[in-house]
Design a protein around this motif. Structure first.
Motif, short mmCIF file in Angstrom:
data_model
loop_
_atom_site.label_atom_id
_atom_site.label_comp_id
_atom_site.label_asym_id
_atom_site.label_seq_id
_atom_site.Cartn_x
_atom_site.Cartn_y
_atom_site.Cartn_z
N GLY B 113 58.13 58.07 -37.91
CA GLY B 113 57.00 57.27 -38.36
C GLY B 113 56.07 58.15 -39.16
O GLY B 113 56.02 59.37 -38.97
N LEU B 115 52.15 58.32 -39.99
CA LEU B 115 50.82 57.84 -39.60
C LEU B 115 49.83 58.30 -40.66
O LEU B 115 49.79 59.49 -41.01
CB LEU B 115 50.47 58.42 -38.23
CG LEU B 115 49.11 58.08 -37.65
CD1 LEU B 115 48.94 56.56 -37.48
CD2 LEU B 115 48.94 58.78 -36.30
N GLU B 123 47.22 53.49 -40.76
CA GLU B 123 48.43 52.75 -41.10
C GLU B 123 49.62 53.48 -40.51
O GLU B 123 49.63 54.71 -40.44
CB GLU B 123 48.62 52.67 -42.62
CG GLU B 123 47.53 51.92 -43.35
CD GLU B 123 47.89 50.47 -43.60
OE1 GLU B 123 49.03 50.07 -43.26
OE2 GLU B 123 47.03 49.75 -44.14
N TRP B 124 50.64 52.71 -40.11
CA TRP B 124 51.87 53.28 -39.57
C TRP B 124 53.03 52.77 -40.41
O TRP B 124 53.16 51.56 -40.62
CB TRP B 124 52.05 52.84 -38.12
CG TRP B 124 53.37 53.23 -37.51
CD1 TRP B 124 54.51 52.46 -37.44
CD2 TRP B 124 53.68 54.46 -36.86
NE1 TRP B 124 55.50 53.15 -36.80
CE2 TRP B 124 55.02 54.37 -36.43
CE3 TRP B 124 52.96 55.63 -36.60
CZ2 TRP B 124 55.66 55.42 -35.75
CZ3 TRP B 124 53.58 56.66 -35.92
CH2 TRP B 124 54.92 56.55 -35.51
N ASP B 126 57.19 52.80 -40.60
CA ASP B 126 58.48 53.16 -40.00
C ASP B 126 59.31 53.89 -41.04
O ASP B 126 59.45 53.44 -42.17
CB ASP B 126 59.22 51.90 -39.54
CG ASP B 126 58.58 51.28 -38.33
OD1 ASP B 126 58.21 52.02 -37.40
OD2 ASP B 126 58.43 50.04 -38.30
N HIS B 141 47.76 62.54 -43.22
CA HIS B 141 49.09 62.08 -42.84
C HIS B 141 49.71 62.99 -41.80
O HIS B 141 49.56 64.21 -41.84
CB HIS B 141 50.00 61.94 -44.06
CG HIS B 141 49.80 62.99 -45.10
ND1 HIS B 141 48.67 63.06 -45.89
CD2 HIS B 141 50.58 64.03 -45.50
CE1 HIS B 141 48.76 64.09 -46.72
NE2 HIS B 141 49.91 64.71 -46.50
N SER B 143 53.49 63.12 -39.32
CA SER B 143 54.81 62.53 -39.08
C SER B 143 55.18 62.65 -37.62
O SER B 143 54.78 63.61 -36.95
CB SER B 143 55.87 63.20 -39.95
OG SER B 143 55.72 62.81 -41.30
N ALA B 177 50.97 57.85 -31.24
CA ALA B 177 52.28 57.19 -31.07
C ALA B 177 52.86 57.62 -29.72
O ALA B 177 53.21 58.79 -29.55
CB ALA B 177 53.21 57.56 -32.21
N LEU B 186 51.67 52.12 -30.25
CA LEU B 186 50.55 52.74 -30.95
C LEU B 186 49.27 52.44 -30.18
O LEU B 186 48.98 51.29 -29.86
CB LEU B 186 50.45 52.17 -32.38
CG LEU B 186 51.66 52.47 -33.27
CD1 LEU B 186 51.55 51.74 -34.60
CD2 LEU B 186 51.82 53.97 -33.50
#
Lengths: 204, 204
Positions: B113, B115, B123-124, B126, B141, B143, B177, B186
């Motif tokens: 993901g 983030l 925002e997330w 996939d 950001h 990961s 997460a 989340l």
């Protein structure tokens, strides 16, 4: 952060994993037919004949929705179809970035080449699935399909870079990629198509 | 080229073909062990225990030789190993770009993901093979590996962007997460690890 201690890069190939692609969601789609490529192939007679004989699509560029504006990092996928015109492999128009910015091409499918020219030096990088071709700032670049299938790559480039196609028409690309016996033959940019390919080609 | 007519992008996912990768030639290699991630996991007790219990490698970053200087476009491959600490999935430190520049992450292997946090909105995305995660300028950001295998992605980012890790320690990432029953859960960034996971966890 200082740039002065780092020597300018020369083009290099970086090995990368395979894959092939479309972009979804999709932004602008550009289609270049033979008639859009006037003045690019050294054999003008063969080019004109190809325009008359169906004006084929030579390449397409599918862009992502990320806009070409400063600070964004747009992407696109280019597909060059296989073929040659007067022995010269099908290729993109080629361009220089008005704002000198690095760019990467990531090979996805097929066999291609990345031709780079800084106005003095020309470099050729063999491209295919698993290869990142790095384009340092200041190098004009053109892609070529040297195989029998579509050649496809992902481009990633700063949104400020822009496209100057006129630079290539004015300065050339240093080299041309011709169909050789078993592999690609790189010839000086100004060399005419071989006489055997085009016995009646006018001098143009 | 004017930027004023283009609204700022929100994060988006762009579908892309699969693959997995190393980089060759290789530049700097960064290895982050659990002890390098102090203050990142909400459960400080579980983090300390993991450092004592072997201090595992949480992620590595292999860079290409393209330098992180203005006008170049460097790349790197990050591998996040699978695991959780106090129920919180293993993740990168996360950073903000001091020079606001867009970046792409291209999923290569495993399930992850991305983030993103701009200081107000989180925002997330996939991520996995075939997905490009686009990070617009101005979004911090991080990961996360949400699967049972290594999660691997290729990053492409302007060399001027830089890395500000302090921004995330000061502002958080908006969300965390956690390992849920069947999928990722989340939760708000400030929420403590659940009591059932850590019955003896001190309030820290």
């Amino acid at each position: 952060m200082s740039t002065s201690a780092t020597p300018p890069l020369s083009p290099l190939t970086i090995t990368f994993g395979p894959g092939n692609a479309t972009l979804e969601p999709q932004g602008q789609v550009l289609t270049r037919r033979m008639s859009d490529l006037e003045g690019l192939f050294v054999d003008g007679h063969a080019w004109r004949q190809a325009v008359v004989d169906g004006d084929p699509v030579v390449y397409t560029v599918v862009s992502s929705p990320v806009p070409e504006v400063p600070r964004e990092l747009p992407q696109s996928i280019t597909t060059i179809y296989p073929g040659d015109t007067g022995g010269e492999f099908w290729m993109t128009k080629g361009h220089q970035h008005p704002d000198p910015q690095g760019e990467i091409y990531l090979g996805l499918e097929g066999r291609g080449g990345l031709l780079l020219f800084d106005g003095e030096r020309a470099e050729w990088l063999d491209m295919g699935p698993g290869t990142i071709g790095y384009i340092p700032p200041g190098w004009a670049h053109r892609s070529v399909n040297v195989g029998d299938e579509p050649y496809r790559f992902l481009a990633v480039y700063p949104g400020s870079a822009g496209h100057d196609y006129g630079w290539v028409l004015a300065h050339g690309m240093g080299l041309r990629a011709r169909r050789g016996d078993a592999t690609v033959e790189l010839v000086p940019f100004g060399a005419p198509a071989s006489a055997s390919d085009n016995p009646t080609r006018p001098q143009e």
